[in-house]
Write a protein that holds these residues in place. Structure first.
Motif, mmCIF file in Angstrom:
data_model
loop_
_atom_site.group_PDB
_atom_site.id
_atom_site.type_symbol
_atom_site.label_atom_id
_atom_site.label_comp_id
_atom_site.label_asym_id
_atom_site.label_seq_id
_atom_site.Cartn_x
_atom_site.Cartn_y
_atom_site.Cartn_z
ATOM 1 N N ARG A 74 -67.251 -15.256 4.377
ATOM 2 C CA ARG A 74 -67.797 -15.662 3.703
ATOM 3 C C ARG A 74 -68.882 -16.034 2.538
ATOM 4 O O ARG A 74 -68.581 -16.332 1.800
ATOM 5 C CB ARG A 74 -66.792 -17.396 4.050
ATOM 6 N N GLU A 119 -68.767 -21.495 11.881
ATOM 7 C CA GLU A 119 -67.222 -22.152 12.165
ATOM 8 C C GLU A 119 -65.972 -21.876 10.651
ATOM 9 O O GLU A 119 -66.624 -21.642 9.165
ATOM 10 C CB GLU A 119 -67.478 -23.835 11.506
ATOM 11 N N ILE A 120 -65.278 -21.737 11.665
ATOM 12 C CA ILE A 120 -63.942 -21.025 10.315
ATOM 13 C C ILE A 120 -63.226 -22.749 10.498
ATOM 14 O O ILE A 120 -62.104 -23.414 10.666
ATOM 15 C CB ILE A 120 -62.973 -20.036 11.153
ATOM 16 N N ASP A 121 -62.880 -22.675 8.322
ATOM 17 C CA ASP A 121 -62.140 -24.022 8.560
ATOM 18 C C ASP A 121 -60.802 -23.623 7.863
ATOM 19 O O ASP A 121 -60.257 -22.354 8.118
ATOM 20 C CB ASP A 121 -62.458 -24.094 7.355
ATOM 21 N N ARG A 122 -60.170 -24.415 7.815
ATOM 22 C CA ARG A 122 -58.622 -23.989 7.444
ATOM 23 C C ARG A 122 -58.045 -22.975 6.408
ATOM 24 O O ARG A 122 -56.734 -21.863 6.438
ATOM 25 C CB ARG A 122 -57.500 -25.470 7.046
ATOM 26 N N VAL A 123 -58.831 -23.092 4.928
ATOM 27 C CA VAL A 123 -58.461 -22.111 4.198
ATOM 28 C C VAL A 123 -58.815 -20.572 4.708
ATOM 29 O O VAL A 123 -57.697 -19.647 4.051
ATOM 30 C CB VAL A 123 -59.027 -22.727 3.106
ATOM 31 N N GLN A 124 -60.310 -20.613 5.702
ATOM 32 C CA GLN A 124 -60.573 -19.497 5.798
ATOM 33 C C GLN A 124 -59.491 -19.366 6.528
ATOM 34 O O GLN A 124 -59.202 -17.828 6.790
ATOM 35 C CB GLN A 124 -61.452 -19.075 5.793
ATOM 36 N N ALA A 125 -58.937 -19.581 7.339
ATOM 37 C CA ALA A 125 -57.737 -19.191 8.773
ATOM 38 C C ALA A 125 -56.245 -18.744 7.991
ATOM 39 O O ALA A 125 -56.352 -17.607 8.653
ATOM 40 C CB ALA A 125 -57.622 -20.454 9.569
ATOM 41 N N VAL A 126 -55.945 -19.215 6.844
ATOM 42 C CA VAL A 126 -55.429 -18.834 6.466
ATOM 43 C C VAL A 126 -55.559 -17.828 5.859
ATOM 44 O O VAL A 126 -54.331 -16.734 5.726
ATOM 45 C CB VAL A 126 -54.589 -19.835 5.133
ATOM 46 N N SER A 141 -62.540 -12.505 3.495
ATOM 47 C CA SER A 141 -61.718 -13.382 3.994
ATOM 48 C C SER A 141 -63.019 -14.173 5.721
ATOM 49 O O SER A 141 -62.897 -14.805 5.776
ATOM 50 C CB SER A 141 -60.753 -13.372 4.542
#
Length: 94
Positions: free
Chosen positions: A52, A2-9, A49
């Protein structure tokens, strides 16, 4: 995975940095000799990035509570090293 918002940014910013550096080299606005440090920095940040788990392990080993802050610290350190390198290059040109 799962990719969260912080990782996506973080992925978008790291990939953006890599694209900008490569475009500057392509347009001959940035000499290849000096771009190597920027490319290495962007690739390292992109790798951290994306993977993780490695970032979390490194943060735990260093005692960092919030792993994305380690990514930011690495970004600042890489920019600092790059600026130091350019200062040396400019100093030798004088």
């Amino acid at each position: 995975m799962e990719i969260d918002r912080v990782q996506a940014v973080a992925i978008v910013v790291s990939a953006g940095l890599l694209v900008v550096v490569l475009e500057l080299v392509r347009r001959r606005k940035l000499v290849e000799e000096y771009s190597a440090l920027w490319i290495a920095s962007a690739v390292a940040l992109l790798g951290l990035s994306i993977w993780r788990e490695f970032l979390h392990k490194a943060a735990a080993e260093l005692g960092v509570v919030y792993p994305p802050s380690l990514l930011l610290l690495l970004l600042v350190a890489m920019v600092f090293v790059t600026l130091l390198w350019f200062s040396v290059v400019l100093s030798t040109q004088r």
